[in-house]
Motif scaffolding. Structure first.
Motif, PDB file in Angstrom:
ATOM      1  N   VAL A   1      39.687  35.729  45.714  1.00 21.06           N
ATOM      2  CA  VAL A   1      39.465  37.034  46.314  1.00 21.06           C
ATOM      3  C   VAL A   1      38.571  37.802  45.879  1.00 21.06           C
ATOM      4  N   ASN A   2      37.871  38.318  46.854  1.00 28.19           N
ATOM      5  CA  ASN A   2      36.671  39.295  46.436  1.00 28.19           C
ATOM      6  C   ASN A   2      37.039  40.743  46.347  1.00 28.19           C
TER       7      ASN A   2
ATOM      8  N   VAL B   1      46.054  36.161  45.015  1.00 20.45           N
ATOM      9  CA  VAL B   1      45.059  35.609  46.052  1.00 20.45           C
ATOM     10  C   VAL B   1      43.808  34.942  45.561  1.00 20.45           C
TER      11      VAL B   1
ATOM     12  N   ARG C   1      43.985  39.259  41.991  1.00 19.21           N
ATOM     13  CA  ARG C   1      43.445  38.088  41.402  1.00 19.21           C
ATOM     14  C   ARG C   1      44.453  36.907  41.166  1.00 19.21           C
TER      15      ARG C   1
ATOM     16  N   LYS D   1      38.085  35.924  51.484  1.00 22.02           N
ATOM     17  CA  LYS D   1      39.319  36.767  51.047  1.00 22.02           C
ATOM     18  C   LYS D   1      38.955  38.050  50.558  1.00 22.02           C
ATOM     19  N   TRP D   2      39.597  39.145  50.773  1.00 25.65           N
ATOM     20  CA  TRP D   2      39.075  40.357  50.354  1.00 25.65           C
ATOM     21  C   TRP D   2      40.293  41.284  49.836  1.00 25.65           C
ATOM     22  N   ALA D   3      40.130  41.943  48.888  1.00 23.63           N
ATOM     23  CA  ALA D   3      40.871  42.975  48.205  1.00 23.63           C
ATOM     24  C   ALA D   3      40.255  44.340  48.298  1.00 23.63           C
TER      25      ALA D   3
ATOM     26  N   GLU E   1      40.456  37.251  55.489  1.00 21.38           N
ATOM     27  CA  GLU E   1      41.756  37.723  54.927  1.00 21.38           C
ATOM     28  C   GLU E   1      41.678  39.040  54.138  1.00 21.38           C
TER      29      GLU E   1
END
Length: 394
Positions: A275-276, A272, A269, A312-314, A335
């Protein structure tokens, strides 16, 4: 002053040590055994052409299944891809295929053998492709656990629910004791069904999926859950703890998903912005609690498919899949990064590589059946009963 000579000890490796080294055999274990025959060299530039030629020669006689966590070099030859249960059902839907080549791990191939016809032969390209989670619950340990529950006076109230990621023996135990199987997609429905049959659930073998489903999805408290440790007397629990608990969780976990930590979430977090965080329910409870989205492998894929461009995704799941999804959705401006900074593949799933697949396909094309996975009739009957209960869930 004299020094006593140290006696020479004739030390022989234990069966377990040999098994871990890939030099032993145990057909009921998820751990590896040696692969017979000579494999092609990994550097052979003709491997892709050889795989294609062998698969073409076999034609409709072979059906290749590829789990989402497989290497790209293997996935390219899969007729279908998916999670473990989807692939087993896909195999059952192809009764015309004589050979089912399962590019996954041992328990998945067992499930396919249980669900396919007697005429079909399920093959695992490398017998060393097991599952550390499935290894954490043996039939002997679970039988001993049931004895502990019986002595505590609670066994009649307990319904076993076993995760798909378990051996055929554990699935058979579940069927024999009135329980059901679940996947990461339907674990909540399976637990709801189980609590209609009894007052308590013995959840095998993944503690994290059981805890996350009970607490996050069904509103139970952490105090409703106790952890049964098969390596401690009576599981490390008192009879009173067993009587008070609703969820008796087996002390097992996924070696990949268990690596993700709360620090991983906090770090990504910071790195990025916006980010989700999307994780698998096999992750630890604190990771799931801190994530934005939680779901099965199929849920992860569908969520990313529906995600808007520029998001954006982790992702907290196996790296082969995350990398494949990142490449797939990059042209759409999405991303996608791995949740942890440490590279972590599923080591046993990665044992299925191109040389093993080529060896398997060429052997079958020459009429040589290799690495067949076959579940005995009694185990199959009770395991299928547990699977059928899952299929009948609303």
């Amino acid at each position: 002053m004299t020094t006593a000579q140290t006696p020479q000890l004739d030390v022989q490796p234990s069966p377990l040590a040999l098994l871990l080294l890939g030099r032993g055999a145990d057909p009921r274990s998820e751990r590896g055994v040696e692969c017979p025959g000579d494999l092609p060299e990994p550097s052979d530039p003709d491997l892709v052409a050889r795989a294609r030629a062998a698969k073409e020669k076999l034609g409709s006689k072979v059906f290749v299944l590829g789990h989402h966590y497989q290497r790209d070099e293997v996935i390219q030859f899969a007729d279908v891809t998916g999670d473990s249960f989807k692939l087993a059902r896909d195999a059952a839907a192809r009764p015309d295929a004589e050979y089912i080549v399962f590019c996954g791990v041992h328990f998945m191939a067992e499930s396919a053998d249980i669900l396919t016809t007697d005429d079909q032969k399920v093959v695992l390209p490398d017998l060393a492709a097991g599952c550390s989670m499935a290894d954490m619950a043996t039939a002997e340990q679970v039988a001993e656990c049931w004895d502990v529950l019986t002595e505590a006076g609670v066994a009649e109230q307990v319904v076993p629910v076993s995760y798909m990621n378990s051996s055929a023996d554990i699935k058979a135990f579940t069927g024999k004791h009135g329980g059901t199987i679940c996947t990461s997609s339907n674990a909540e429905r399976a637990l709801e069904w189980a609590f209609q049959q009894g007052e308590k659930v013995l959840f095998l073998p993944d503690q994290h999926l059981g805890r996350n489903t009970a607490v996050r999805d069904m509103g139970m408290s952490l105090e409703d859950c106790v952890l049964y440790n098969p390596h401690k007397p009576n599981g490390g629990l008192t009879a009173e703890q067993l009587r008070d608990a609703k969820m008796i969780l087996w002390r097992g976990h996924c070696s990949v998903h268990g690596r993700f930590s709360l620090e991983s979430v906090e770090d990504v977090r910071e790195r990025v912005p916006g980010v989700n965080v999307l994780v698998h329910p096999e992750c630890r409870h604190e990771v799931v609690a801190a994530a934005d989205y939680v779901g099965s492998t199929e849920y992860i894929i569908k969520t990313l498919e529906a995600a808007p461009a520029g998001s954006k995704w982790a992702i907290g799941t196996e790296l082969n899949l995350v990398r494949r999804l990142a490449n797939r959705f990059a042209p759409e401006g999405k991303e996608i990064v791995f949740l942890d900074k440490t590279v972590c593949f599923c080591s046993t799933m990665n044992r299925i590589d191109l040389p093993h697949l080529v060896w398997t396909l060429e052997s079958l094309a020459e009429g040589n059946l290799v690495n067949r996975i076959e579940v005995d009739r009694e185990t199959e009957a009770f395991a299928k009963l547990a699977l059928q209960r899952m299929l009948a869930l609303p």
